[in-house]
Design an enzyme around this catalytic site. Sequence first.
Site, PDB file in Angstrom:
ATOM      1  N   GLY A 277      -5.823  -0.367   7.417  1.00 22.65           N
ATOM      2  CA  GLY A 277      -6.203   1.028   7.131  1.00 22.65           C
ATOM      3  C   GLY A 277      -5.309   1.605   6.047  1.00 22.65           C
ATOM      4  O   GLY A 277      -4.095   1.390   6.063  1.00 22.65           O
TER       5      GLY A 277
ATOM      6  N   ARG B 213       7.480  -1.343 -10.510  1.00 24.12           N
ATOM      7  CA  ARG B 213       8.543  -0.933 -11.454  1.00 24.12           C
ATOM      8  C   ARG B 213       9.865  -1.615 -11.137  1.00 24.12           C
ATOM      9  O   ARG B 213      10.598  -1.999 -12.050  1.00 24.12           O
ATOM     10  CB  ARG B 213       8.656   0.591 -11.462  1.00 24.12           C
ATOM     11  CG  ARG B 213       7.346   1.197 -12.003  1.00 24.12           C
ATOM     12  CD  ARG B 213       7.541   2.436 -12.792  1.00 24.12           C
ATOM     13  NE  ARG B 213       6.311   2.780 -13.505  1.00 24.12           N
ATOM     14  CZ  ARG B 213       5.969   4.006 -13.855  1.00 24.12           C
ATOM     15  NH1 ARG B 213       6.759   5.017 -13.561  1.00 24.12           N
ATOM     16  NH2 ARG B 213       4.861   4.232 -14.533  1.00 24.12           N
TER      17      ARG B 213
ATOM     18  N   ARG C 123      -9.950  -5.243   5.825  1.00 25.89           N
ATOM     19  CA  ARG C 123      -9.544  -5.988   7.023  1.00 25.89           C
ATOM     20  C   ARG C 123     -10.307  -7.304   6.918  1.00 25.89           C
ATOM     21  O   ARG C 123     -11.538  -7.299   6.895  1.00 25.89           O
ATOM     22  CB  ARG C 123      -9.938  -5.230   8.287  1.00 25.89           C
ATOM     23  CG  ARG C 123      -9.327  -3.813   8.381  1.00 25.89           C
ATOM     24  CD  ARG C 123      -9.536  -3.224   9.751  1.00 25.89           C
ATOM     25  NE  ARG C 123      -9.422  -1.769   9.783  1.00 25.89           N
ATOM     26  CZ  ARG C 123      -8.285  -1.094   9.982  1.00 25.89           C
ATOM     27  NH1 ARG C 123      -7.155  -1.746  10.131  1.00 25.89           N
ATOM     28  NH2 ARG C 123      -8.284   0.221  10.029  1.00 25.89           N
TER      29      ARG C 123
ATOM     30  N   ASP D 244       0.835  -3.592  11.571  1.00 21.94           N
ATOM     31  CA  ASP D 244       1.339  -4.793  12.251  1.00 21.94           C
ATOM     32  C   ASP D 244       0.371  -5.979  12.183  1.00 21.94           C
ATOM     33  O   ASP D 244       0.805  -7.127  12.163  1.00 21.94           O
ATOM     34  CB  ASP D 244       1.790  -4.489  13.693  1.00 21.94           C
ATOM     35  CG  ASP D 244       0.719  -3.846  14.533  1.00 21.94           C
ATOM     36  OD1 ASP D 244      -0.357  -3.537  13.997  1.00 21.94           O
ATOM     37  OD2 ASP D 244       0.966  -3.653  15.741  1.00 21.94           O
TER      38      ASP D 244
ATOM     39  N   THR E  35       1.181   2.610   7.536  1.00 18.73           N
ATOM     40  CA  THR E  35       0.136   2.977   8.498  1.00 18.73           C
ATOM     41  C   THR E  35       0.413   4.384   9.009  1.00 18.73           C
ATOM     42  O   THR E  35       1.568   4.738   9.249  1.00 18.73           O
ATOM     43  CB  THR E  35       0.067   2.008   9.697  1.00 18.73           C
ATOM     44  OG1 THR E  35      -0.728   2.620  10.735  1.00 18.73           O
ATOM     45  CG2 THR E  35       1.420   1.676  10.297  1.00 18.73           C
TER      46      THR E  35
ATOM     47  N   ASP F  13      -0.223   5.361  11.849  1.00 18.08           N
ATOM     48  CA  ASP F  13      -0.008   5.321  13.309  1.00 18.08           C
ATOM     49  C   ASP F  13       1.470   5.304  13.718  1.00 18.08           C
ATOM     50  O   ASP F  13       1.786   5.588  14.871  1.00 18.08           O
ATOM     51  CB  ASP F  13      -0.688   4.084  13.911  1.00 18.08           C
ATOM     52  CG  ASP F  13      -2.192   4.086  13.699  1.00 18.08           C
ATOM     53  OD1 ASP F  13      -2.740   5.162  13.423  1.00 18.08           O
ATOM     54  OD2 ASP F  13      -2.809   3.006  13.807  1.00 18.08           O
TER      55      ASP F  13
ATOM     56  N   ASP G 132       3.328   2.825  14.415  1.00 18.41           N
ATOM     57  CA  ASP G 132       3.405   1.996  15.623  1.00 18.41           C
ATOM     58  C   ASP G 132       3.953   0.596  15.332  1.00 18.41           C
ATOM     59  O   ASP G 132       3.649  -0.346  16.043  1.00 18.41           O
ATOM     60  CB  ASP G 132       2.013   1.890  16.272  1.00 18.41           C
ATOM     61  CG  ASP G 132       0.990   1.241  15.336  1.00 18.41           C
ATOM     62  OD1 ASP G 132       1.278   1.104  14.128  1.00 18.41           O
ATOM     63  OD2 ASP G 132      -0.095   0.883  15.810  1.00 18.41           O
TER      64      ASP G 132
ATOM     65  N   ARG H 203      -6.422  26.873  16.258  1.00 17.08           N
ATOM     66  CA  ARG H 203      -5.738  27.800  17.184  1.00 17.08           C
ATOM     67  C   ARG H 203      -6.208  29.241  16.935  1.00 17.08           C
ATOM     68  O   ARG H 203      -6.446  30.002  17.862  1.00 17.08           O
ATOM     69  CB  ARG H 203      -4.227  27.658  16.981  1.00 17.08           C
ATOM     70  CG  ARG H 203      -3.365  28.570  17.782  1.00 17.08           C
ATOM     71  CD  ARG H 203      -3.278  28.229  19.239  1.00 17.08           C
ATOM     72  NE  ARG H 203      -2.258  27.258  19.573  1.00 17.08           N
ATOM     73  CZ  ARG H 203      -2.028  26.857  20.824  1.00 17.08           C
ATOM     74  NH1 ARG H 203      -2.724  27.323  21.832  1.00 17.08           N
ATOM     75  NH2 ARG H 203      -1.103  25.963  21.067  1.00 17.08           N
TER      76      ARG H 203
ATOM     77  N   ARG I 210      -5.086   4.753  17.236  1.00 19.33           N
ATOM     78  CA  ARG I 210      -5.526   3.515  17.908  1.00 19.33           C
ATOM     79  C   ARG I 210      -4.937   3.427  19.310  1.00 19.33           C
ATOM     80  O   ARG I 210      -5.198   4.309  20.120  1.00 19.33           O
ATOM     81  CB  ARG I 210      -5.123   2.295  17.063  1.00 19.33           C
ATOM     82  CG  ARG I 210      -6.026   1.097  17.266  1.00 19.33           C
ATOM     83  CD  ARG I 210      -5.505  -0.093  16.508  1.00 19.33           C
ATOM     84  NE  ARG I 210      -5.649   0.037  15.079  1.00 19.33           N
ATOM     85  CZ  ARG I 210      -6.724  -0.333  14.394  1.00 19.33           C
ATOM     86  NH1 ARG I 210      -7.744  -0.862  15.019  1.00 19.33           N
ATOM     87  NH2 ARG I 210      -6.781  -0.178  13.102  1.00 19.33           N
TER      88      ARG I 210
HETATM   89  O1  F6P Z   1      -4.528   2.109  11.905  1.00 17.58           O
HETATM   90  C1  F6P Z   1      -4.869   3.269  11.252  1.00 17.58           C
HETATM   91  C2  F6P Z   1      -6.134   3.855  11.839  1.00 17.58           C
HETATM   92  O2  F6P Z   1      -6.442   5.040  11.131  1.00 17.58           O
HETATM   93  C3  F6P Z   1      -6.115   4.117  13.346  1.00 17.58           C
HETATM   94  O3  F6P Z   1      -5.442   5.291  13.688  1.00 17.58           O
HETATM   95  C4  F6P Z   1      -7.596   4.143  13.652  1.00 17.58           C
HETATM   96  O4  F6P Z   1      -7.833   3.794  15.001  1.00 17.58           O
HETATM   97  C5  F6P Z   1      -8.133   3.079  12.735  1.00 17.58           C
HETATM   98  O5  F6P Z   1      -7.210   2.953  11.666  1.00 17.58           O
HETATM   99  C6  F6P Z   1      -9.501   3.377  12.195  1.00 17.58           C
HETATM  100  O6  F6P Z   1      -9.886   2.318  11.400  1.00 17.58           O
HETATM  101  P1  F6P Z   1     -11.189   2.331  10.488  1.00 17.58           P
HETATM  102  O7  F6P Z   1     -10.953   3.280   9.360  1.00 17.58           O
HETATM  103  O8  F6P Z   1     -11.342   0.935  10.030  1.00 17.58           O
HETATM  104  O9  F6P Z   1     -12.301   2.801  11.359  1.00 17.58           O
END
Ligand code: F6P
Length: 330
Positions: free
Chosen positions: A18, A32, A79, A110, A133, A135, A137, A162, A179
């Site tokens: 992503g 660079r 991917r 990852d 990323t 995330d 994570d 809000r 995710r």
């Molecule tokens: O890993 C980054 C992320 O944005 C996650 O938060 C999300 O679940 C996933 O990618 C969505 O992936 P895609 O854009 O392939 O649907």
Amino acid sequence: MTQKKPKMKRIAVLTSGGDAPGMNAAIRAVVRSGIAAGTEVCGIWSGYEGLLEGNVLQLSASSVANTIQRGGTWLKTSRSDEFRTKAGRKKAAHVLDHAGIEGLVVIGGDGSYRGALALHEEHGVRVVGVPGTIDNDIRGTDDTIGFDTAINTAVEMIDRIRDTASSHNRIFIVEVMGRASGNIALAVGLSCGAEFVMIPEVKTKIQDIHVGLQRSIARGKLSSILVAAEGSALGGANEIAAKLKVLGHDAKVAILGHTQRGGSPTAHDRILASRMGQLAVESLLSGKPEGMIASVKGEMKHLSLLAVNSKTTTAQAAKRMEDLVRILAI
Ligand code: F6P
């Protein structure tokens, strides 16, 4: 003064998985820094998929001019199912060899790291991962490129929600990305003063939310913001809304989705990406066979890619999560 000969004549950079705001700043730093060290730098178009197709282009310092502020990744990303296979990685190693590429910088999450490690273990390709990323994570690093921008975007959106929630006395469930990780939801929930945050790592009961909402209503507080991670243990925002409906609460749903992935990176992400990209090149040129760049307590470090699976860093991530959950409970 004679310039020191670099250990590698040519290296390459790709973005994978992503996209994340700040990836362009990382590409720029790799290009660079590599050129400044006397090495040729190639860009691989469209991640591992492009590598398999031999989509390699030579870059110059001007190829990355005017990119630091741009969201997404101009090198494109993908991917790749084929790269997950041994045969795919063999083909990729052959493409790199044929193009004279002696080291590879992989900017991604990852999953991309696991691919890079397999490429190194199976074919001896020198690789270094840069964590990109939203995330946040990736084990071993406190911070990943894109997280700061994503949470700031989500916070801006929720502040707007809000206003209208409060004007209409409404409950809103806002779903954020992440995710299987609750990092985005926790950071955003904390920043927005959310009444509840639901994440995959904590098994919240719908009954607890019901009781909390009733308590708020009893003291005259008629609007609430509930932040749900997309992978929360209670499901996504729509599922949670359906469960609350049964208990007598009408909640509106807002799914922030890919807005969190786009947009111009914050200064924090640009700086992080620039520091990480620079160290990635330095690590490759100093002869490190494999690795990942990590931000540890504000310092940039080179760790082994094996750290992605290590128990210590998993425990560190769990501790960080616990700390945030504790603060949220205040
Ligand atoms: O890993 C980054 C992320 O944005 C996650 O938060 C999300 O679940 C996933 O990618 C969505 O992936 P895609 O854009 O392939 O649907």
